[in-house]
Design a protein around this motif. Structure first.
Motif, PDB file in Angstrom:
ATOM      1  N   UNK A 120       0.911  -1.409  -0.006  1.00  0.00           N
ATOM      2  CA  UNK A 120      -0.038   0.041   0.118  1.00  0.00           C
ATOM      3  C   UNK A 120       0.785   1.351   0.044  1.00  0.00           C
ATOM      4  N   UNK A 121       0.627   1.964  -1.056  1.00  0.00           N
ATOM      5  CA  UNK A 121       1.455   3.416  -1.034  1.00  0.00           C
ATOM      6  C   UNK A 121       0.722   4.598  -0.343  1.00  0.00           C
ATOM      7  N   UNK A 122       1.226   4.814   0.604  1.00  0.00           N
ATOM      8  CA  UNK A 122       0.663   5.850   1.672  1.00  0.00           C
ATOM      9  C   UNK A 122       1.521   6.746   2.323  1.00  0.00           C
ATOM     10  N   UNK A 123       0.931   7.870   2.993  1.00  0.00           N
ATOM     11  CA  UNK A 123       1.819   8.641   3.606  1.00  0.00           C
ATOM     12  C   UNK A 123       2.332   8.125   5.036  1.00  0.00           C
ATOM     13  N   UNK A 124       3.514   8.386   5.361  1.00  0.00           N
ATOM     14  CA  UNK A 124       4.070   7.831   6.683  1.00  0.00           C
ATOM     15  C   UNK A 124       5.322   9.167   7.056  1.00  0.00           C
ATOM     16  N   UNK A 125       5.671   9.086   8.196  1.00  0.00           N
ATOM     17  CA  UNK A 125       6.645  10.074   8.666  1.00  0.00           C
ATOM     18  C   UNK A 125       7.935   9.900   7.722  1.00  0.00           C
ATOM     19  N   UNK A 126       8.546  11.176   7.470  1.00  0.00           N
ATOM     20  CA  UNK A 126       9.912  11.252   7.023  1.00  0.00           C
ATOM     21  C   UNK A 126      10.915  10.535   7.772  1.00  0.00           C
ATOM     22  N   UNK A 127      11.900   9.840   7.264  1.00  0.00           N
ATOM     23  CA  UNK A 127      13.150   9.655   8.329  1.00  0.00           C
ATOM     24  C   UNK A 127      14.094  10.961   8.427  1.00  0.00           C
ATOM     25  N   UNK A 128      14.739  10.451   9.480  1.00  0.00           N
ATOM     26  CA  UNK A 128      15.688  11.586   9.708  1.00  0.00           C
ATOM     27  C   UNK A 128      17.369  11.000   9.775  1.00  0.00           C
ATOM     28  N   UNK A 129      18.310  11.688   9.009  1.00  0.00           N
ATOM     29  CA  UNK A 129      19.481  10.863   9.049  1.00  0.00           C
ATOM     30  C   UNK A 129      20.182  11.025  10.325  1.00  0.00           C
ATOM     31  N   UNK A 130      20.565  10.003  11.150  1.00  0.00           N
ATOM     32  CA  UNK A 130      21.370   9.845  12.247  1.00  0.00           C
ATOM     33  C   UNK A 130      22.997  10.039  11.930  1.00  0.00           C
ATOM     34  N   UNK A 131      23.588   9.936  13.117  1.00  0.00           N
ATOM     35  CA  UNK A 131      25.106  10.003  12.690  1.00  0.00           C
ATOM     36  C   UNK A 131      25.720   8.962  12.006  1.00  0.00           C
ATOM     37  N   UNK A 132      26.366   9.534  10.941  1.00  0.00           N
ATOM     38  CA  UNK A 132      26.872   8.722   9.805  1.00  0.00           C
ATOM     39  C   UNK A 132      26.348   8.766   8.940  1.00  0.00           C
ATOM     40  N   UNK A 133      25.093   9.016   8.716  1.00  0.00           N
ATOM     41  CA  UNK A 133      23.948   8.715   7.651  1.00  0.00           C
ATOM     42  C   UNK A 133      23.544   9.827   6.821  1.00  0.00           C
ATOM     43  N   UNK A 134      23.089   9.690   5.583  1.00  0.00           N
ATOM     44  CA  UNK A 134      22.655  10.830   4.720  1.00  0.00           C
ATOM     45  C   UNK A 134      21.169  10.311   4.292  1.00  0.00           C
ATOM     46  N   UNK A 135      20.464  11.359   4.030  1.00  0.00           N
ATOM     47  CA  UNK A 135      19.135  11.226   3.759  1.00  0.00           C
ATOM     48  C   UNK A 135      19.040  11.313   2.018  1.00  0.00           C
ATOM     49  N   UNK A 136      18.485  10.407   1.374  1.00  0.00           N
ATOM     50  CA  UNK A 136      18.396  10.313  -0.122  1.00  0.00           C
ATOM     51  C   UNK A 136      16.795  10.419  -0.380  1.00  0.00           C
ATOM     52  N   UNK A 137      16.647  11.469  -1.414  1.00  0.00           N
ATOM     53  CA  UNK A 137      15.377  11.636  -2.103  1.00  0.00           C
ATOM     54  C   UNK A 137      15.454  10.314  -3.159  1.00  0.00           C
ATOM     55  N   UNK A 138      14.561   9.370  -3.100  1.00  0.00           N
ATOM     56  CA  UNK A 138      14.657   8.470  -3.926  1.00  0.00           C
ATOM     57  C   UNK A 138      13.913   8.521  -5.352  1.00  0.00           C
ATOM     58  N   UNK A 139      14.990   8.201  -6.413  1.00  0.00           N
ATOM     59  CA  UNK A 139      14.296   8.084  -7.620  1.00  0.00           C
ATOM     60  C   UNK A 139      13.759   7.056  -8.113  1.00  0.00           C
TER      61      UNK A 139
END
Ligand SMILES: NC(=O)c1ccc[n+]([C@@H]2O[C@H](COP(=O)([O-])OP(=O)(O)OC[C@H]3O[C@@H](n4cnc5c(N)ncnc54)[C@H](OP(=O)(O)O)[C@@H]3O)[C@@H](O)[C@H]2O)c1
Length: 328
Positions: A16-35
């Motif tokens: 099911x394609x649905x609204x969920x909370x955005x993830x946040x990058x923790x230490x050592x992580x990056x946030x990717x806008x998925x293509x």
């Protein structure tokens, strides 16, 4: 953001394609806008309730993605917001955004478009870590990969052929066998009609396979050990034919052969045997071959992420050659 969620376990229709909370990058992580992300067999098992994500991983499906870095978390160096990347994930690729340890990022190779790059992380990391880092395939070796037309198989054939191995594969249809040969397989075996043990032995003057990459598990264990050459290495990465079978230790002793089984997803992000070491090795050894056009991602179909259910049906019907991608 939106993500594919699992309100319950079951068939493809539960996706099911649905609204969920955005993830946040923790230490050592990056946030990717998925293509784009890609469909893997493990996603089907997770959807059915047979494969829980490892501790700390995203609850959403998706073991790889491509996209643009939207945000850099603390303690990350070497990457910037706006970089186009692809990434090996422990989960979370079927979403508009995903947080990932920086050690699991790869640049989009020159000559590969952003969406197609989503076809690369799982197959390159799985094949490189198992066939080369673990089993040490070398020029002149005989290599057998089962499921030659699978996502994994299409990359294994190309990398093994480029390394100078003699490549055998199994594949279930004439079209698939022809595609495997185009990718560099010397021999594509119709496993429905022909005994792969006999064929590999006959074609190698009785030598057998130095390295076997197997997706079938229990169903092929006995014959995979039988087909091994003296000193051969069998690496099992899939359980499509079940998990439990008898292993003839006598045959292994006589051949001085080994059997290993590995999973990529449950490896730690860092440290010995971790994902970051594999990703670094892939960047060093596989990326130049892709950028030189010697090895290419094989994509069967690209579907909208909202149609993940249809993508799962296609994977389970097994008519595809290479990867099935999902675009946001
Ligand atoms: N351990 C790990 O870290 C890891 C990582 C990634 C993938 N994997 C595993 O690797 C395998 C391939 O993954 P994928 O995503 O590339 O899957 P995929 O594209 O869905 O491929 C599965 C393949 O299995 C083949 N197959 C089915 N029955 C067969 C049989 N009896 N003999 C030989 N081949 C048979 C199918 O081809 P035919 O039409 O020719 O039957 C198909 O090409 C899966 O088992 C997956 O779980 C493991």
């Amino acid at each position: 953001m939106r993500a594919i969620t699992l309100p319950s376990f079951g068939g493809p229709e539960v996706l099911t394609w649905t609204d969920v909370p955005d993830p946040t990058p923790g230490p050592g992580e990056v946030l990717i806008g998925v293509a784009a992300s890609a469909v893997n067999r493990a996603d089907v098992l997770q959807r059915q309730g047979n494969y829980a994500p490892p501790p700390g991983a995203s609850p959403y499906l998706g073991l790889e993605c491509s996209g643009r870095i939207a945000e850099i978390g603390p303690e990350v160096s070497g990457w910037q917001a706006g970089d186009d990347v692809c990434a090996l994930l422990a989960g979370g690729g079927y979403a508009e955004r995903v947080a990932v340890p920086a050690g699991q990022l790869l640049p989009v190779p020159t000559g590969v478009d952003l969406v197609t790059a989503a076809a690369l992380p799982e197959v390159t990391c799985t094949v490189w870590s198992n066939v080369f880092m673990l089993a040490g395939l070398a020029a002149g070796d005989v290599f057998l990969v089962h499921g030659g037309s699978s996502g994994i198989g299409t990359m294994a054939i190309q990398l093994a052929a480029r390394a100078g191995a003699r490549v055998f594969c199994t594949a279930g249809t004439p079209v698939k066998r022809s595609r495997c040969r185009e990718l560099g397989a010397d021999v594509a075996i119709d496993y429905h009609e022909e005994d792969f043990v006999k064929r590999v032995r006959d074609d190698t003057d009785g030598h057998g396979a130095d390295v076997v990459l197997d997706n079938m598990g229990a169903a092929y264990l006995e014959r995979n050990v039988e087909v091994l050459a003296t000193g051969g290495r069998l690496v099992v990465i899939g359980m499509q034919g079940g998990t439990t079978a008898e292993l003839n230790i006598g045959t292994l002793l006589r051949k001085r052969a080994s059997v290993s089984a590995t999973a990529l997803r449950s490896r730690p992000a860092d440290g010995p045997g971790g994902k970051a070491d594999i990703v670094a090795a892939v960047r060093e050894h596989v990326w130049p071959a892709i950028e030189a056009g010697q090895v290419r991602p094989v994509v069967d179909q690209v579907l909208p992420m909202a149609e993940a259910a249809q993508a799962h049906r296609l994977l389970e019907a097994s008519g595809h050659v290479g990867k099935i991608l999902l675009v946001t």
